[in-house]
Design an enzyme around this catalytic site. Structure first.
Site, PDB file in Angstrom:
ATOM      1  N   GLU A 378       0.950  -1.076   0.041  1.00 16.35           N
ATOM      2  CA  GLU A 378      -0.193  -0.031   0.012  1.00 16.35           C
ATOM      3  C   GLU A 378       0.961   1.224   0.187  1.00 16.35           C
ATOM      4  OE1 GLU A 378      -3.414   2.122   2.640  1.00 16.35           O
ATOM      5  OE2 GLU A 378      -2.776   0.132   3.308  1.00 16.35           O
ATOM      6  N   ASN A 436      -4.499   5.183  -2.449  1.00 13.92           N
ATOM      7  CA  ASN A 436      -5.894   5.689  -1.928  1.00 13.92           C
ATOM      8  C   ASN A 436      -6.547   6.690  -2.635  1.00 13.92           C
ATOM      9  OD1 ASN A 436      -6.265   4.433   0.967  1.00 13.92           O
ATOM     10  ND2 ASN A 436      -3.970   4.723   0.752  1.00 13.92           N
ATOM     11  N   GLU A 468      -7.946   2.024  -3.215  1.00 14.89           N
ATOM     12  CA  GLU A 468      -8.724   2.014  -2.042  1.00 14.89           C
ATOM     13  C   GLU A 468      -9.568   3.177  -1.844  1.00 14.89           C
ATOM     14  OE1 GLU A 468      -6.258   0.834   1.311  1.00 14.89           O
ATOM     15  OE2 GLU A 468      -5.099  -0.759   0.085  1.00 14.89           O
ATOM     16  N   ASP A 498     -11.963   0.022   1.810  1.00 17.81           N
ATOM     17  CA  ASP A 498     -10.972   0.518   2.756  1.00 17.81           C
ATOM     18  C   ASP A 498     -11.663   0.655   4.052  1.00 17.81           C
ATOM     19  OD1 ASP A 498      -8.445   0.545   4.207  1.00 17.81           O
ATOM     20  OD2 ASP A 498      -7.951   2.615   3.496  1.00 17.81           O
ATOM     21  N   GLU A 555      -5.646  -5.036   8.148  1.00 17.99           N
ATOM     22  CA  GLU A 555      -4.784  -4.078   8.421  1.00 17.99           C
ATOM     23  C   GLU A 555      -4.275  -3.949   9.974  1.00 17.99           C
ATOM     24  OE1 GLU A 555      -5.653  -0.331   5.682  1.00 17.99           O
ATOM     25  OE2 GLU A 555      -7.098  -0.987   6.931  1.00 17.99           O
TER      26      GLU A 555
END
Length: 598
Positions: A378, A436, A468, A498, A555
């Protein structure tokens, strides 16, 4: 001036006094001879007979026209006009006639009506003078001539009344809020300046500015519902203010309260908190489905400023600090000034850093469970200020969103993610990178095209780029979000939901989302080994995701115990400090090579 004339002046703004009357008579040539002729006419007619005849001629005697509001006012005007034969040439009667006509005009009468009525009246007077006789005497002609001149005079007077009202309406529209009926910003500055000039010795003048930040639920209200909401808020604020205080509308969602003649500055803070509380109580009780936050800022003269713009700036500065700190109300002062200046400098520094591309993307590995094979990373935003202090990503995003640069940041992130993929491919690291994006990005119909062009530029396959977005971001604009997400998937991109579990998605909503994976929020994952409830919630989330054919990424995995529980649940992938923290791209490549060699 007569009582009637004074009343008319106070309510409608047009005055008929001795000077005005003298000018009118001179303008239309009504001297002593004409006045004598009109008095002579008054001795041969009765006012009631003349009024009844006038009403009949205008079809007003039996209520034949009108909407029920205008018609009574027109009849009163005609009765007053028929008293022309009794006029003693003082200001009283024309002032009363002007007042009657003002009532008609305000009730919706056409502007031409006085001329129609005067013409009809002169015709009736001519009938009373001449009858059916063929011969007309000179005295009768003089009387008729005087009446005609008087008709012109009255027509001119009443035309000026109508013009005065049109100007008054225009000024009202310029100086007042048409919905709330309170002064607008233009009038606010005039009122504030006037009150500042009248501050007494040992007294203060306070100013409170209140602003409401609504959620999406208020944005979709119909115009009449929005007006009703603003009016209700204004009435709630007015109810907690003193009679001498002045409430003004500075915008759709901003109000100002001028607080004159204060004994102590603490009254400003008291008034500010009362206004915020009144609005919140109204929202909670009368509009419970709406979501919003009320903030206020206050200042007072002469300590903080002695001019309107300076005092408003001080109150707005306090308002900005209240909003940024999450407090409902703040008062201008040393700490507020320092905080406001710091916020302003920080905003400028963020904007300059984005423009100069001082931001960085770090990579945090994502591993497959239970093998721990590296399958992706990520891309996380990082920035260190010029003084060496790192800034938390949420703080960066809040500022970027507030200053309207989120689309610029999102496109930079996408370009950087594609460039990183190219660097990883050159190093032999064939993993996907997640970037993101926010809800605002999904309202951009050109986003899929931009992503495709970016991938072509860096010669990376779109399938290795994952995007995400949070639950709440998707729900806030579902229609456009779904269409944009579908376009992204059609272009080969991978989509992840997310922070799953922190929003408010329904099962049906989840079924309709074109996503490939769910990311379990750290707040749930980190507690699964210590709480049966959290463990049950996470296990249910994993089952739901698998039911819809979605992969699950956890996560915030920091311990082997947590990893073991996730493996038992069937979680597909994980990321967290157990494996590696976020790191610059060069370090990630070295870390990946070491992991592959192990």
């Amino acid at each position: 001036m007569s009582v009637m004339a004074a009343l008319f002046d106070r309510q409608h703004g047009y005055v008929v006094d001795g000077d005005v009357l003298a000018r009118l008579l001179l303008r239309y040539g009504i001297g002593q001879g004409e006045q004598a002729a009109i008095r002579a006419f008054g001795r041969i007619v009765r006012v009631d007979d003349l009024a009844q005849a006038l009403l009949e001629r205008l079809h007003l005697a039996d209520g034949g026209i009108g909407d029920g509001t205008v018609e009574p006012a027109l009849r009163d005007f005609c009765h007053e006009l028929a008293r022309i034969s009794e006029w003693d040439f003082s200001p009283t009667w024309p002032a009363g006639l002007a007042a009657r006509w003002a009532e008609c005009y305000l009730a919706g009468a056409v502007a031409e009506f006085p001329f129609i009525a005067i013409e009809a009246l002169i015709g009736l007077c001519q009938q009373r003078l001449f009858g059916e006789r063929a011969m007309v005497y000179r005295l009768e002609l003089d009387i008729l001539n005087a009446l005609v001149r008087l008709g012109w005079c009255l027509g001119g007077l009443l035309a000026e009344v109508a013009i005065e009202h049109e100007q008054s309406f225009r000024l009202s529209a310029e100086d007042g809020d048409p919905v709330l009926g309170i002064p607008n910003r233009r009038r606010f500055l005039t009122l504030l300046s006037d009150r500042l000039d009248r501050i007494g010795a040992g007294r203060q003048l306070g100013l409170v500015i209140l602003h409401v930040e609504w959620g999406r639920s208020a944005d979709v209200l119909a115009l009449d519902q929005r007006d009703h909401l603003r009016l209700a808020l204004s009435e709630a604020m007015r109810a907690v203010l003193r009679p001498s205080d002045i409430l003004c509308a500075l915008g759709d969602d901003t109000w100002a309260a001028i607080l004159p003649d204060l004994h102590h500055p603490a009254q400003v803070s008291l008034a500010g908190h009362k206004l915020v509380d009144a609005c919140e109580v109204l929202r909670s009780n009368s509009f419970p489905s709406l979501r919003g936050r009320f903030y206020g800022g206050g200042a007072w003269a002469p300590d903080h400023a002695s001019d309107p713009f300076g005092l408003e700036h001080a109150a707005r500065t306090a308002l900005v600090v209240a909003k940024s700190s999450g407090r409902p109300f703040d008062i201008y002062g040393g700490e507020v000034v320092v905080r406001a200046e710091g916020d302003a400098n920080f905003e400028m520094e963020v904007a300059r850093a984005l423009e100069a591309q001082h931001f960085q993307l770090y990579l945090q590995p994502q591993v497959e469970l239970p093998s721990r094979r590296i399958v992706g990373a990520e891309a996380l935003l990082r920035w260190t200020r010029s003084d060496g202090r790192p800034v938390a990503p949420p703080e960066i995003l809040r500022v970027v969103e507030r200053i309207g640069l989120m689309p610029v940041l999102s496109r930079w992130v996408i370009q950087q993610a594609a460039q990183i993929l190219a660097s990883l491919a050159a190093a032999g690291c064939e993993v996907r990178v997640s970037a993101n994006i926010v809800a605002e990005d999904l309202s951009d119909p050109e986003l899929p095209i931009f992503i495709r062009q970016t991938c072509d530029t860096w010669r990376v396959p779109p399938s290795r780029l994952s995007f995400e977005i949070t639950e709440s971001g998707l729900v806030s604009g579902e229609g456009m979000s779904v269409r944009t997400l579908e376009a992204l998937r059609e272009g080969g991109g991978r989509l992840a939901l997310d922070d799953f579990g922190t929003g408010y998605s329904s099962m049906d909503y989840l079924r309709r989302l074109p996503v490939d994976e769910l990311k379990l929020d750290k707040s749930f994952v980190e507690r699964i080994t210590g709480s049966d409830n959290d463990r049950a919630i996470v296990e249910l989330m994993v089952r739901i995701a698998h039911t819809f054919g979605l992969e699950v990424v956890a996560e915030g995995v920091e311990t082997a115990e947590t990893e073991a529980v996730l493996v038992a649940m069937g979680c597909n992938c994980a990321q967290g400090y157990l494996y590696a923290p976020a790191m610059p791209v060069e370090e990630f490549v070295a870390w990946w090579k070491a992991a592959e060699a192990a």
